[in-house]
Design an enzyme around this catalytic site. Structure first.
Site, PDB file in Angstrom:
ATOM      1  N   LYS A  40       0.808  -1.200   0.000  1.00 45.09           N
ATOM      2  CA  LYS A  40       0.000   0.000   0.000  1.00 45.09           C
ATOM      3  C   LYS A  40       0.850   1.263   0.000  1.00 45.09           C
ATOM      4  CE  LYS A  40      -2.830  -2.264   3.354  1.00 45.09           C
ATOM      5  NZ  LYS A  40      -3.434  -2.148   4.698  1.00 45.09           N
ATOM      6  N   GLY A  41       2.075   1.171   0.491  1.00 40.48           N
ATOM      7  CA  GLY A  41       2.878   2.355   0.797  1.00 40.48           C
ATOM      8  C   GLY A  41       3.007   3.382  -0.310  1.00 40.48           C
ATOM      9  N   ASP A  96       7.387   3.443  -2.424  1.00 42.57           N
ATOM     10  CA  ASP A  96       7.546   4.534  -1.468  1.00 42.57           C
ATOM     11  C   ASP A  96       8.983   4.632  -0.962  1.00 42.57           C
ATOM     12  OD1 ASP A  96       7.342   2.093  -0.157  1.00 42.57           O
ATOM     13  OD2 ASP A  96       5.986   2.803   1.415  1.00 42.57           O
ATOM     14  N   ASP A  99      14.493  -0.025   1.566  1.00 44.85           N
ATOM     15  CA  ASP A  99      15.111  -0.184   2.876  1.00 44.85           C
ATOM     16  C   ASP A  99      16.149  -1.303   2.755  1.00 44.85           C
ATOM     17  OD1 ASP A  99      15.422   0.001   5.658  1.00 44.85           O
ATOM     18  OD2 ASP A  99      13.757  -1.319   6.063  1.00 44.85           O
ATOM     19  N   LYS A 127      16.725   4.397   2.247  1.00 44.09           N
ATOM     20  CA  LYS A 127      17.429   4.226   3.527  1.00 44.09           C
ATOM     21  C   LYS A 127      18.631   3.342   3.247  1.00 44.09           C
ATOM     22  CE  LYS A 127      13.971   3.563   6.800  1.00 44.09           C
ATOM     23  NZ  LYS A 127      13.319   2.660   7.786  1.00 44.09           N
ATOM     24  N   VAL A 149      10.061   6.162   9.217  1.00 50.46           N
ATOM     25  CA  VAL A 149       9.289   7.345   8.822  1.00 50.46           C
ATOM     26  C   VAL A 149       7.850   6.974   8.472  1.00 50.46           C
ATOM     27  CG1 VAL A 149      11.279   8.686   8.029  1.00 50.46           C
ATOM     28  CG2 VAL A 149      10.134   7.147   6.439  1.00 50.46           C
ATOM     29  N   ASP A 155       3.404   3.953   6.593  1.00 55.43           N
ATOM     30  CA  ASP A 155       2.616   3.670   7.794  1.00 55.43           C
ATOM     31  C   ASP A 155       3.426   3.136   8.957  1.00 55.43           C
ATOM     32  OD1 ASP A 155       3.164   1.109   6.473  1.00 55.43           O
ATOM     33  OD2 ASP A 155       1.843   0.274   8.009  1.00 55.43           O
ATOM     34  N   ARG A 161      -0.792   6.992   7.199  1.00 50.60           N
ATOM     35  CA  ARG A 161      -0.579   7.043   5.748  1.00 50.60           C
ATOM     36  C   ARG A 161      -1.128   8.332   5.154  1.00 50.60           C
ATOM     37  NH1 ARG A 161       1.037   1.933   3.947  1.00 50.60           N
ATOM     38  NH2 ARG A 161       0.162   0.155   5.027  1.00 50.60           N
TER      39      ARG A 161
HETATM   40  P1  IMP Z   1      12.568  -3.569   2.123  1.00 45.07           P
HETATM   41  O1  IMP Z   1      12.199  -4.861   1.492  1.00 45.07           O
HETATM   42  O2  IMP Z   1      13.280  -3.764   3.434  1.00 45.07           O
HETATM   43  O3  IMP Z   1      13.343  -2.656   1.201  1.00 45.07           O
HETATM   44  O4  IMP Z   1      11.224  -2.892   2.575  1.00 45.07           O
HETATM   45  C1  IMP Z   1      10.566  -2.003   1.799  1.00 45.07           C
HETATM   46  C2  IMP Z   1       9.173  -1.765   2.315  1.00 45.07           C
HETATM   47  O5  IMP Z   1       9.134  -1.704   3.754  1.00 45.07           O
HETATM   48  C3  IMP Z   1       8.718  -0.410   1.840  1.00 45.07           C
HETATM   49  O6  IMP Z   1       8.086  -0.496   0.580  1.00 45.07           O
HETATM   50  C4  IMP Z   1       7.806   0.044   2.963  1.00 45.07           C
HETATM   51  O7  IMP Z   1       6.497  -0.403   2.711  1.00 45.07           O
HETATM   52  C5  IMP Z   1       8.352  -0.628   4.202  1.00 45.07           C
HETATM   53  N1  IMP Z   1       9.207   0.321   4.966  1.00 45.07           N
HETATM   54  C6  IMP Z   1      10.554   0.343   5.028  1.00 45.07           C
HETATM   55  N2  IMP Z   1      11.004   1.352   5.813  1.00 45.07           N
HETATM   56  C7  IMP Z   1       9.903   1.986   6.250  1.00 45.07           C
HETATM   57  C8  IMP Z   1       9.700   3.157   7.098  1.00 45.07           C
HETATM   58  O8  IMP Z   1      10.628   3.822   7.601  1.00 45.07           O
HETATM   59  N3  IMP Z   1       8.397   3.502   7.297  1.00 45.07           N
HETATM   60  C9  IMP Z   1       7.343   2.818   6.769  1.00 45.07           C
HETATM   61  N4  IMP Z   1       7.492   1.753   5.973  1.00 45.07           N
HETATM   62  C10 IMP Z   1       8.761   1.334   5.718  1.00 45.07           C
HETATM   63 MG    MG Z   2       6.007  -0.717   0.439  1.00 43.89          MG
END
Ligand code: IMP
Ligand code: MG
Length: 173
Positions: A40-41, A96, A99, A127, A149, A155, A161
């Site tokens: 959803k982000g 969005d 990470d 990040k 964040v 969220d 959101r």
């Molecule tokens: P990754 O697979 O660790 O890169 O995670 C990515 C997903 O985790 C993003 O699309 C977000 O939905 C969620 N996410 C990562 N960091 C944050 C944050 O600081 N706030 C909210 N959602 C986050």
């Molecule tokens: Mg996401």
């Protein structure tokens, strides 16, 4: 309530979205783009960004989750896949935040297997410090420090959101 400090104001976000849309419109000139938003982000960023594109655009979504509260579980679960034909399309994945990179990497590999003509990635926030998997990001809004964040689609437990800005999340004590 959020007691953390605001990181990006509505105005800063709007300016960045316009800048990204301009670069994307220029790079894809003369082509049609299949914009795929990761829910959803990404819903708010996605809606603002594709509205600013000066290109023919088709739209689809993917629903993925990997987060529990404020920590990535390291596993990506897909709940919805694109129904649009990906083969032969110029796919622009829109998310969005990147990470660890685990979810975007998973989604990217899965889409590449469907043989798009091209695949690029656009994310609003990065990040970088937390990256576990190297994922090529073609369009980036802002680099951010390793803090959780919320707002503008992002969220904490599905809340915040709807904030029109992005803030560092701090639990009230
Ligand atoms: P990754 O697979 O660790 O890169 O995670 C990515 C997903 O985790 C993003 O699309 C977000 O939905 C969620 N996410 C990562 N960091 C944050 C944050 O600081 N706030 C909210 N959602 C986050
Ligand atoms: Mg996401």
């Amino acid at each position: 309530m959020i007691t953390g400090r605001p990181l990006f104001t509505t105005e800063q976000i709007n300016d960045k979205v316009a800048e990204l849309a301009q670069a994307i419109s220029r790079d894809y000139a003369g082509r049609e783009v299949l914009a795929i938003g990761i829910l959803k982000g990404a819903f708010m960023f996605f809606a603002d960004l594709i509205r600013a594109l000066k290109l023919p655009v088709t739209v689809d979504f993917m629903v993925a989750s990997s987060y529990f509260k404020t920590a990535s579980t390291g596993n990506t679960t897909l709940h919805y896949e694109p129904r649009e034909n990906v083969k032969g399309m110029h796919v622009l994945l829109i998310d969005d935040i990147i990470d660890t990179g685990v979810s975007l990497n998973y989604i990217r590999e899965m889409l590449l297997a469907r043989e798009p003509s091209s695949l690029k990635i656009c994310v609003l926030l990065d990040k970088k410090e937390r990256r576990l998997v190297d994922v090529p990001v073609d369009y980036l809004g802002f680099k951010i420090p390793n803090e959780f964040v919320v707002g503008y689609g992002l969220d904490y437990e599905n809340r915040y959101r709807n904030l029109p800005y992005i803030a560092v999340f701090k639990k009230e004590t």
